[in-house]
Design a protein around this motif. Structure first.
Motif, PDB file in Angstrom:
ATOM      1  N   ALA A 138       6.201   3.648  44.693  1.00  0.00           N
ATOM      2  CA  ALA A 138       7.231   3.479  43.670  1.00  0.00           C
ATOM      3  C   ALA A 138       6.834   4.317  42.464  1.00  0.00           C
ATOM      4  O   ALA A 138       5.648   4.588  42.246  1.00  0.00           O
ATOM      5  N   ARG A 139       7.834   4.735  41.686  1.00  0.00           N
ATOM      6  CA  ARG A 139       7.551   5.516  40.478  1.00  0.00           C
ATOM      7  C   ARG A 139       7.217   4.562  39.332  1.00  0.00           C
ATOM      8  O   ARG A 139       8.030   3.731  38.964  1.00  0.00           O
ATOM      9  N   ARG A 140       6.011   4.732  38.757  1.00  0.00           N
ATOM     10  CA  ARG A 140       5.571   3.843  37.688  1.00  0.00           C
ATOM     11  C   ARG A 140       4.963   4.609  36.508  1.00  0.00           C
ATOM     12  O   ARG A 140       4.134   4.085  35.794  1.00  0.00           O
ATOM     13  N   ASN A 141       5.344   5.860  36.319  1.00  0.00           N
ATOM     14  CA  ASN A 141       4.880   6.673  35.198  1.00  0.00           C
ATOM     15  C   ASN A 141       3.399   7.042  35.382  1.00  0.00           C
ATOM     16  O   ASN A 141       2.795   6.766  36.408  1.00  0.00           O
ATOM     17  N   THR A 142       2.806   7.653  34.336  1.00  0.00           N
ATOM     18  CA  THR A 142       1.508   8.292  34.529  1.00  0.00           C
ATOM     19  C   THR A 142       0.306   7.345  34.442  1.00  0.00           C
ATOM     20  O   THR A 142      -0.732   7.620  35.043  1.00  0.00           O
ATOM     21  N   ALA A 143       0.408   6.243  33.713  1.00  0.00           N
ATOM     22  CA  ALA A 143      -0.768   5.367  33.603  1.00  0.00           C
ATOM     23  C   ALA A 143      -1.166   4.747  34.946  1.00  0.00           C
ATOM     24  O   ALA A 143      -2.338   4.808  35.332  1.00  0.00           O
ATOM     25  N   PRO A 144      -0.239   4.149  35.701  1.00  0.00           N
ATOM     26  CA  PRO A 144      -0.640   3.601  37.000  1.00  0.00           C
ATOM     27  C   PRO A 144      -1.137   4.654  37.988  1.00  0.00           C
ATOM     28  O   PRO A 144      -2.118   4.399  38.710  1.00  0.00           O
ATOM     29  N   CYS A 145      -0.494   5.820  38.011  1.00  0.00           N
ATOM     30  CA  CYS A 145      -0.934   6.810  38.998  1.00  0.00           C
ATOM     31  C   CYS A 145      -2.303   7.377  38.634  1.00  0.00           C
ATOM     32  O   CYS A 145      -3.143   7.618  39.509  1.00  0.00           O
ATOM     33  N   ILE A 146      -2.557   7.562  37.329  1.00  0.00           N
ATOM     34  CA  ILE A 146      -3.883   8.029  36.911  1.00  0.00           C
ATOM     35  C   ILE A 146      -4.934   6.953  37.169  1.00  0.00           C
ATOM     36  O   ILE A 146      -6.064   7.257  37.573  1.00  0.00           O
ATOM     37  N   ALA A 147      -4.565   5.695  36.964  1.00  0.00           N
ATOM     38  CA  ALA A 147      -5.501   4.606  37.260  1.00  0.00           C
ATOM     39  C   ALA A 147      -5.868   4.599  38.741  1.00  0.00           C
ATOM     40  O   ALA A 147      -7.053   4.477  39.098  1.00  0.00           O
ATOM     41  N   ILE A 152      -3.082  -3.315  34.156  1.00  0.00           N
ATOM     42  CA  ILE A 152      -3.099  -2.254  35.164  1.00  0.00           C
ATOM     43  C   ILE A 152      -4.471  -2.190  35.822  1.00  0.00           C
ATOM     44  O   ILE A 152      -4.588  -2.086  37.057  1.00  0.00           O
ATOM     45  N   ALA A 153      -5.520  -2.254  35.005  1.00  0.00           N
ATOM     46  CA  ALA A 153      -6.875  -2.191  35.553  1.00  0.00           C
ATOM     47  C   ALA A 153      -7.120  -3.303  36.573  1.00  0.00           C
ATOM     48  O   ALA A 153      -7.762  -3.080  37.609  1.00  0.00           O
ATOM     49  N   ALA A 154      -6.591  -4.487  36.302  1.00  0.00           N
ATOM     50  CA  ALA A 154      -6.835  -5.624  37.189  1.00  0.00           C
ATOM     51  C   ALA A 154      -6.318  -5.370  38.592  1.00  0.00           C
ATOM     52  O   ALA A 154      -6.941  -5.797  39.581  1.00  0.00           O
ATOM     53  N   ILE A 155      -5.191  -4.673  38.689  1.00  0.00           N
ATOM     54  CA  ILE A 155      -4.596  -4.414  40.003  1.00  0.00           C
ATOM     55  C   ILE A 155      -5.504  -3.533  40.847  1.00  0.00           C
ATOM     56  O   ILE A 155      -5.734  -3.790  42.042  1.00  0.00           O
ATOM     57  N   PHE A 156      -6.067  -2.501  40.220  1.00  0.00           N
ATOM     58  CA  PHE A 156      -6.902  -1.572  40.990  1.00  0.00           C
ATOM     59  C   PHE A 156      -8.329  -2.083  41.134  1.00  0.00           C
ATOM     60  O   PHE A 156      -8.979  -1.817  42.150  1.00  0.00           O
ATOM     61  N   ASP A 157      -8.803  -2.833  40.143  1.00  0.00           N
ATOM     62  CA  ASP A 157     -10.142  -3.386  40.255  1.00  0.00           C
ATOM     63  C   ASP A 157     -10.217  -4.411  41.376  1.00  0.00           C
ATOM     64  O   ASP A 157     -11.219  -4.494  42.089  1.00  0.00           O
ATOM     65  N   ALA A 158      -9.124  -5.152  41.564  1.00  0.00           N
ATOM     66  CA  ALA A 158      -9.097  -6.138  42.654  1.00  0.00           C
ATOM     67  C   ALA A 158      -9.150  -5.472  44.018  1.00  0.00           C
ATOM     68  O   ALA A 158      -9.559  -6.103  45.005  1.00  0.00           O
ATOM     69  N   GLY A 159      -8.750  -4.203  44.080  1.00  0.00           N
ATOM     70  CA  GLY A 159      -8.765  -3.487  45.353  1.00  0.00           C
ATOM     71  C   GLY A 159      -9.841  -2.440  45.459  1.00  0.00           C
ATOM     72  O   GLY A 159      -9.803  -1.599  46.375  1.00  0.00           O
ATOM     73  N   LYS A 160     -10.828  -2.481  44.562  1.00  0.00           N
ATOM     74  CA  LYS A 160     -11.834  -1.408  44.565  1.00  0.00           C
ATOM     75  C   LYS A 160     -12.651  -1.381  45.859  1.00  0.00           C
ATOM     76  O   LYS A 160     -13.155  -0.326  46.255  1.00  0.00           O
ATOM     77  N   HIS A 161     -12.744  -2.531  46.531  1.00  0.00           N
ATOM     78  CA  HIS A 161     -13.520  -2.572  47.771  1.00  0.00           C
ATOM     79  C   HIS A 161     -12.835  -1.838  48.917  1.00  0.00           C
ATOM     80  O   HIS A 161     -13.481  -1.513  49.923  1.00  0.00           O
ATOM     81  N   VAL A 162     -11.512  -1.552  48.787  1.00  0.00           N
ATOM     82  CA  VAL A 162     -10.813  -0.832  49.850  1.00  0.00           C
ATOM     83  C   VAL A 162     -10.555   0.625  49.478  1.00  0.00           C
ATOM     84  O   VAL A 162     -10.069   1.388  50.310  1.00  0.00           O
ATOM     85  N   MET A 163     -10.884   1.002  48.247  1.00  0.00           N
ATOM     86  CA  MET A 163     -10.637   2.380  47.832  1.00  0.00           C
ATOM     87  C   MET A 163     -11.485   3.340  48.662  1.00  0.00           C
ATOM     88  O   MET A 163     -12.672   3.108  48.893  1.00  0.00           O
ATOM     89  N   GLY A 164     -10.858   4.393  49.125  1.00  0.00           N
ATOM     90  CA  GLY A 164     -11.553   5.369  49.953  1.00  0.00           C
ATOM     91  C   GLY A 164     -11.687   4.971  51.404  1.00  0.00           C
ATOM     92  O   GLY A 164     -12.358   5.663  52.178  1.00  0.00           O
ATOM     93  N   THR A 165     -11.035   3.866  51.800  1.00  0.00           N
ATOM     94  CA  THR A 165     -11.088   3.427  53.192  1.00  0.00           C
ATOM     95  C   THR A 165      -9.716   3.569  53.840  1.00  0.00           C
ATOM     96  O   THR A 165      -8.729   3.900  53.185  1.00  0.00           O
ATOM     97  N   ALA A 166      -9.650   3.261  55.114  1.00  0.00           N
ATOM     98  CA  ALA A 166      -8.407   3.432  55.866  1.00  0.00           C
ATOM     99  C   ALA A 166      -7.321   2.459  55.431  1.00  0.00           C
ATOM    100  O   ALA A 166      -6.139   2.692  55.719  1.00  0.00           O
TER     101      ALA A 166
END
Length: 359
Positions: free
Chosen positions: A86-95, A218-232
């Motif tokens: 989804a389009r969410r502007n530059t802060a979420p995509c940069i995060a 915004i940080a909370a969303i990606f921090d909660a998924g940091k364990h899957v970042m870079g995985t399949a």
């Protein structure tokens, strides 16, 4: 080659100000406007070749453009293309890019660049990029590139500079969103303001810390998924959670709030190529000032127009001055250059009347 250097290219925008050429299924960043055989996106990648390892170039785009990017940049691996659901502007995509790259390389230094800018002085640009990377490598800094203004432009954001840190790099005093023409003249005459280019440099740690501090939701969303970042399963997680991010720019979410923001003041023939007028300014002009992009265009008593045609259609223009004429198979735009800011309004009204057929 410094393997810690990464480049994130944002290429998910629609570019409605370039309608009717820029469409939802083929936005301006994928178009070869100048007839060089290279789209704006391809030109962006060409400029950074050798500045970062090829495998460290990351595309951040809307899911519907995955095929176009794969076609235009076949050297990229699928894992180098991050697909926003989804389009969410530059802060979420940069995060997302920051958390993703941090998982790949904790020591990463990141450059963020739009995909649709025009740079005329490539050697100077590359020198400035190297200087920016060197700056962030030695300090916890958020760095943007500021363009020396040459006119009271109302379509750009402005950066007011403060104390000099080192040659061409200064502290940021203030950010100002698009000003009216009177204020833009004051900015230009003061010599203290630069255009905000939308190009950024930071380490993965620095930008993650800044987002966590100033945009915690915004940080909370990606921090909660940091364990899957870079995985399949990273994309699956993003597909489930990304839409819950608020729609906000990185400028508003972080840049205007963080204390460690700096600007590199540069002059390398930059243009964000956001409008037909800017395309006119950066195109070759005939004797009467007409910029004709396409074949079989005949002009009589016409001057200072930009005329973009498609295919082998003959286009005859008589008596037009300072106009945009953009012709494609199913749409024709004829509007004074002075009123091109209305193109977005036209696009909205077309959508209301005809749906997405012409968009």
């Amino acid at each position: 080659m410094n393997n810690n250097r990464y480049c994130v290219i944002m290429c998910g925008g629609v570019g409605s100000r370039f309608w009717p050429y820029s469409r939802a299924n083929m936005p301006k960043q994928f178009i070869d406007f100048f007839g060089t055989g290279r789209s704006l996106l391809q030109m962006t990648v060409d400029r950074i070749k050798g500045l970062v390892p090829d495998e460290n170039i990351i595309m951040l785009t809307n899911a519907q453009y995955a095929g176009i990017i794969a076609e235009q940049l076949p050297q990229l691996k699928p894992e180098q293309i991050l697909l926003e659901p989804a389009r969410r502007n530059t802060a979420p995509c940069i995060a997302w890019a920051a958390w993703h790259i941090k998982a790949l390389n904790p020591d990463a230094q990141i450059m963020v660049a739009p995909s649709d800018h025009l740079i005329l002085m490539i050697d100077e640009y590359r020198e400035c990029v190297n200087k920016a990377f060197d700056f962030i490598a030695s300090r916890s800094a958020i760095l943007t590139m500021g363009i020396k203004p040459n006119r009271p432009e109302t379509g750009y954001g402005y950066i007011q500079v403060g104390d000099m840190i080192c040659p061409d790099i200064m502290e940021v005093k203030t950010f100002t969103e698009k000003p009216n023409v009177e204020l833009a003249r004051v900015f230009l005459e003061s010599g203290e303001f630069f255009w905000n280019s939308g190009m950024f440099f930071w380490s993965a740690d620095t930008i993650i810390d800044a987002i966590t501090t100033h945009a915690a939701d915004i940080a909370a969303i990606f921090d909660a998924g940091k364990h899957v970042m870079g995985t399949a399963v990273e994309q699956t997680y993003i597909n489930e959670r990304y839409s819950s991010c608020r729609n906000v720019s990185i400028d508003f979410a972080v840049m205007e709030k963080a204390p460690n923001v700096y600007v590199e003041c540069v002059d390398y023939g930059w243009n964000d190529l956001g409008t037909w007028g800017s395309l006119y300014d950066n195109s070759e002009h005939g004797d009467a000032g007409n910029a004709t992009l396409g074949s079989n265009v005949m002009c009589y008593n016409a001057s200072n127009n930009i005329i973009k045609t498609h295919g082998d259609k003959i286009v005859v223009v008589d008596g037009l001055n300072d106009y945009i004429v953009a012709d494609v198979n199913d749409a024709l735009l004829i509007v004074p250059k002075s009123k091109e800011q209305k193109i977005r309004l036209y696009v909205n009204e077309i959508k209301e009347k005809f749906g997405d057929k012409y968009l």
